[in-house]
Motif scaffolding. Sequence first.
Motif, PDB file in Angstrom:
ATOM      1  N   ARG A  86     -11.840  -6.892 -25.189  1.00 55.84           N
ATOM      2  CA  ARG A  86     -11.279  -6.570 -23.879  1.00 55.84           C
ATOM      3  C   ARG A  86     -11.748  -5.192 -23.430  1.00 55.84           C
ATOM      4  NH1 ARG A  86      -6.086  -9.382 -22.185  1.00 55.84           N
ATOM      5  NH2 ARG A  86      -5.931 -11.038 -23.729  1.00 55.84           N
ATOM      6  N   LYS A  87     -11.840  -4.283 -24.379  1.00 52.86           N
ATOM      7  CA  LYS A  87     -12.304  -2.930 -24.069  1.00 52.86           C
ATOM      8  C   LYS A  87     -13.701  -2.980 -23.449  1.00 52.86           C
ATOM      9  CE  LYS A  87     -13.184   1.359 -26.587  1.00 52.86           C
ATOM     10  NZ  LYS A  87     -13.139   1.931 -27.943  1.00 52.86           N
ATOM     11  N   GLY A  88     -14.600  -3.722 -24.061  1.00 53.62           N
ATOM     12  CA  GLY A  88     -15.951  -3.860 -23.535  1.00 53.62           C
ATOM     13  C   GLY A  88     -15.975  -4.544 -22.178  1.00 53.62           C
ATOM     14  N   LYS A  89     -15.183  -5.607 -22.057  1.00 56.28           N
ATOM     15  CA  LYS A  89     -15.123  -6.342 -20.793  1.00 56.28           C
ATOM     16  C   LYS A  89     -14.570  -5.460 -19.684  1.00 56.28           C
ATOM     17  CE  LYS A  89     -13.139 -10.537 -18.787  1.00 56.28           C
ATOM     18  NZ  LYS A  89     -12.276 -11.698 -19.046  1.00 56.28           N
ATOM     19  N   TYR A  90     -13.480  -4.769 -19.940  1.00 51.79           N
ATOM     20  CA  TYR A  90     -12.879  -3.898 -18.935  1.00 51.79           C
ATOM     21  C   TYR A  90     -13.821  -2.747 -18.567  1.00 51.79           C
ATOM     22  CZ  TYR A  90      -8.328  -6.188 -19.805  1.00 51.79           C
ATOM     23  OH  TYR A  90      -7.297  -7.079 -19.919  1.00 51.79           O
ATOM     24  N   GLY A  91     -14.510  -2.203 -19.562  1.00 51.52           N
ATOM     25  CA  GLY A  91     -15.459  -1.130 -19.290  1.00 51.52           C
ATOM     26  C   GLY A  91     -16.581  -1.592 -18.373  1.00 51.52           C
ATOM     27  N   LEU A  92     -17.097  -2.789 -18.623  1.00 50.28           N
ATOM     28  CA  LEU A  92     -18.151  -3.329 -17.771  1.00 50.28           C
ATOM     29  C   LEU A  92     -17.629  -3.611 -16.360  1.00 50.28           C
ATOM     30  CD1 LEU A  92     -19.933  -5.688 -20.309  1.00 50.28           C
ATOM     31  CD2 LEU A  92     -20.859  -3.599 -19.302  1.00 50.28           C
ATOM     32  N   LYS A  93     -16.412  -4.144 -16.269  1.00 52.12           N
ATOM     33  CA  LYS A  93     -15.824  -4.398 -14.947  1.00 52.12           C
ATOM     34  C   LYS A  93     -15.673  -3.093 -14.163  1.00 52.12           C
ATOM     35  CE  LYS A  93     -13.048  -8.505 -15.170  1.00 52.12           C
ATOM     36  NZ  LYS A  93     -11.676  -8.968 -14.946  1.00 52.12           N
ATOM     37  N   ALA A  94     -15.220  -2.048 -14.841  1.00 52.25           N
ATOM     38  CA  ALA A  94     -15.044  -0.749 -14.178  1.00 52.25           C
ATOM     39  C   ALA A  94     -16.393  -0.203 -13.708  1.00 52.25           C
ATOM     40  CB  ALA A  94     -14.360   0.237 -15.121  1.00 52.25           C
ATOM     41  N   LEU A  95     -17.422  -0.335 -14.535  1.00 52.53           N
ATOM     42  CA  LEU A  95     -18.742   0.150 -14.142  1.00 52.53           C
ATOM     43  C   LEU A  95     -19.297  -0.637 -12.955  1.00 52.53           C
ATOM     44  CD1 LEU A  95     -20.361   0.840 -17.632  1.00 52.53           C
ATOM     45  CD2 LEU A  95     -19.638   2.532 -15.924  1.00 52.53           C
ATOM     46  N   VAL A  96     -19.095  -1.944 -12.939  1.00 52.79           N
ATOM     47  CA  VAL A  96     -19.532  -2.742 -11.792  1.00 52.79           C
ATOM     48  C   VAL A  96     -18.797  -2.275 -10.541  1.00 52.79           C
ATOM     49  CG1 VAL A  96     -19.487  -5.052 -10.744  1.00 52.79           C
ATOM     50  CG2 VAL A  96     -20.292  -4.769 -13.087  1.00 52.79           C
ATOM     51  N   HIS A  97     -17.502  -2.046 -10.665  1.00 57.65           N
ATOM     52  CA  HIS A  97     -16.708  -1.539  -9.534  1.00 57.65           C
ATOM     53  C   HIS A  97     -17.314  -0.243  -9.001  1.00 57.65           C
ATOM     54  CE1 HIS A  97     -12.830  -1.037  -7.325  1.00 57.65           C
ATOM     55  NE2 HIS A  97     -13.197   0.232  -7.383  1.00 57.65           N
ATOM     56  N   LEU A  98     -17.589   0.691  -9.905  1.00 54.94           N
ATOM     57  CA  LEU A  98     -18.164   1.979  -9.496  1.00 54.94           C
ATOM     58  C   LEU A  98     -19.555   1.817  -8.903  1.00 54.94           C
ATOM     59  CD1 LEU A  98     -16.974   4.212 -12.472  1.00 54.94           C
ATOM     60  CD2 LEU A  98     -16.036   4.138 -10.142  1.00 54.94           C
ATOM     61  N   SER A  99     -20.306   0.836  -9.399  1.00 50.96           N
ATOM     62  CA  SER A  99     -21.673   0.642  -8.889  1.00 50.96           C
ATOM     63  C   SER A  99     -21.684   0.119  -7.468  1.00 50.96           C
ATOM     64  CB  SER A  99     -22.453  -0.304  -9.813  1.00 50.96           C
ATOM     65  OG  SER A  99     -22.046  -1.651  -9.618  1.00 50.96           O
ATOM     66  N   ARG A 100     -20.568  -0.409  -7.007  1.00 48.48           N
ATOM     67  CA  ARG A 100     -20.476  -0.928  -5.638  1.00 48.48           C
ATOM     68  C   ARG A 100     -20.122   0.156  -4.619  1.00 48.48           C
ATOM     69  NH1 ARG A 100     -17.448  -6.167  -7.740  1.00 48.48           N
ATOM     70  NH2 ARG A 100     -19.231  -7.568  -7.840  1.00 48.48           N
ATOM     71  N   LEU A 101     -19.724   1.319  -5.091  1.00 47.70           N
ATOM     72  CA  LEU A 101     -19.336   2.402  -4.184  1.00 47.70           C
ATOM     73  C   LEU A 101     -20.565   3.032  -3.531  1.00 47.70           C
ATOM     74  CD1 LEU A 101     -16.745   4.273  -6.443  1.00 47.70           C
ATOM     75  CD2 LEU A 101     -16.257   2.648  -4.598  1.00 47.70           C
ATOM     76  N   PRO A 102     -20.415   3.500  -2.296  1.00 47.44           N
ATOM     77  CA  PRO A 102     -21.513   4.247  -1.670  1.00 47.44           C
ATOM     78  C   PRO A 102     -21.845   5.479  -2.518  1.00 47.44           C
ATOM     79  CG  PRO A 102     -19.806   3.713  -0.066  1.00 47.44           C
ATOM     80  CD  PRO A 102     -19.267   3.345  -1.414  1.00 47.44           C
ATOM     81  N   GLY A 103     -23.086   5.885  -2.540  1.00 47.14           N
ATOM     82  CA  GLY A 103     -23.561   6.999  -3.358  1.00 47.14           C
ATOM     83  C   GLY A 103     -22.669   8.227  -3.325  1.00 47.14           C
ATOM     84  N   GLY A 104     -22.235   8.670  -4.491  1.00 49.21           N
ATOM     85  CA  GLY A 104     -21.446   9.881  -4.608  1.00 49.21           C
ATOM     86  C   GLY A 104     -19.953   9.708  -4.410  1.00 49.21           C
ATOM     87  N   GLN A 105     -19.525   8.577  -3.863  1.00 41.65           N
ATOM     88  CA  GLN A 105     -18.097   8.365  -3.620  1.00 41.65           C
ATOM     89  C   GLN A 105     -17.348   8.219  -4.942  1.00 41.65           C
ATOM     90  OE1 GLN A 105     -17.128   5.419  -0.659  1.00 41.65           O
ATOM     91  NE2 GLN A 105     -15.104   5.076  -1.536  1.00 41.65           N
TER      92      GLN A 105
END
Length: 149
Positions: free
Chosen positions: A4-23
């Motif tokens: 779950r730790k790995g899955k949640y970490g990847l989900k969080a990174l995908v979330h952050l990757s969708r943000l406009p640059g620097g946000q």
Amino acid sequence: MLTRKGKYGLKALVHLSRLPGGQMAFVGDIAAANRIPKKFLDAILGELRNAGFVQSRKGKDGGYRLAKPATEIKIGHVVRVLDGPLAPISCASRSRYERCEDCDEETCHVRHMMLDVRQAIAEVLDNRSLAQMRDAANDDSALELQVRA
């Protein structure tokens, strides 16, 4: 196996990757959007920060953002940081190899199969970036909508 730790970490990174640059994104917002327990996500993001995947800032304008472009973050590296070796058994691991007491490594059929499994997993995860993972999910959603229409 991905925890779950790995899955949640990847989900969080995908979330952050969708943000406009620097946000920046608040941990509570990331947790709510991805149905991740906030306290657990706090710890995971701390590990990701220590590994150089994310940056954080405290305060009203604080939060988390990617520390480098999503194209430069390899999924295999993230999984190893959060979950450890990719190998299903320790005698097939490259980074945390441990010899089995109950078999001859040269002739052990289980070990040889697990070496192939480990190599196949590494081949996929080490050659896939966070950007590719994010975009593949978007492509899958678009395809699903086309099929329904």
